[in-house]
Design an enzyme around this catalytic site. Structure first.
Site, PDB file in Angstrom:
ATOM      1  N   VAL A  84       8.113   2.372  -1.022  1.00  0.00           N
ATOM      2  CA  VAL A  84       8.931   3.262  -0.195  1.00  0.00           C
ATOM      3  C   VAL A  84       8.550   3.009   1.264  1.00  0.00           C
ATOM      4  CG1 VAL A  84       9.462   5.668   0.379  1.00  0.00           C
ATOM      5  CG2 VAL A  84       9.057   5.022  -2.005  1.00  0.00           C
ATOM      6  N   GLY A  86       0.789  -1.228   0.000  1.00  0.00           N
ATOM      7  CA  GLY A  86       0.000   0.000   0.000  1.00  0.00           C
ATOM      8  C   GLY A  86       0.817   1.273   0.000  1.00  0.00           C
ATOM      9  N   HIS A  87       2.150   1.168   0.100  1.00  0.00           N
ATOM     10  CA  HIS A  87       2.993   2.380   0.213  1.00  0.00           C
ATOM     11  C   HIS A  87       4.229   2.239  -0.652  1.00  0.00           C
ATOM     12  CE1 HIS A  87       5.281   5.641   2.242  1.00  0.00           C
ATOM     13  NE2 HIS A  87       4.084   6.072   2.584  1.00  0.00           N
ATOM     14  N   PHE A  88       4.236   2.417  -1.827  1.00  0.00           N
ATOM     15  CA  PHE A  88       3.161   2.756  -2.747  1.00  0.00           C
ATOM     16  C   PHE A  88       3.105   1.675  -3.818  1.00  0.00           C
ATOM     17  CE2 PHE A  88       4.920   6.813  -1.215  1.00  0.00           C
ATOM     18  CZ  PHE A  88       3.795   7.381  -0.661  1.00  0.00           C
TER      19      PHE A  88
END
Length: 148
Positions: free
Chosen positions: A55, A48-50
């Protein structure tokens, strides 16, 4: 190596997916500690990041610094870390210099600035490949686990 992950888990209460320290490689009691965190694509936050551009969230880099500072405080003040909890008190002057991505190894260096009335003040720096990635000043305190 000073401490492996099994020894770290005897001190810190954190567990997967929130344990962010793999190894302690230097320790000058009550003054300084250096630890490592290996960042892999398998970290639970990367999907989810990203998506398509993984990251490590800055807040988790700061948390890794806080955990390493907690190890230093536990080792300096507690005969039985199982009965203590380290509460994070403040973050000051946080700066993120470069992104942390899968495959990076964080070298987390924590130096004690002061310890007064049970409040620890740390200077933390995180390096990747010898380059400064993140820095901040942190405050924390140890308390008995049964204290509310």
């Amino acid at each position: 190596m000073i401490m492996d992950v099994n020894q770290i888990m005897k001190i810190l209460p954190h567990r997967f997916p929130f344990l962010l320290v793999d190894r302690v490689i230097e320790h000058d009691p009550g003054k300084r500690i250096v630890a490592l965190k290996n960042v892999t694509i398998n970290e639970p936050f990367f999907p989810g990041h990203f998506p398509g551009h993984p990251v490590m969230p800055g807040v988790l880099i700061i948390e890794a610094m806080a955990q390493v500072g907690g190890i230093l405080a536990y080792l300096a003040t507690s005969d039985d870390p199982q009965n203590k909890v380290c509460y994070f008190g403040a973050i000051d002057e946080a700066k993120f210099r470069k992104p942390v991505v899968p495959g990076d190894q964080l070298r987390i260096e924590i130096d004690v600035i002061a310890c007064k009335r049970g409040i620890w003040v740390f200077s933390g720096k995180v390096f990747v490949d010898g380059k400064l990635a993140t820095e901040a000043k942190l405050k924390a305190t140890l308390a008995d686990k049964d204290t509310k």
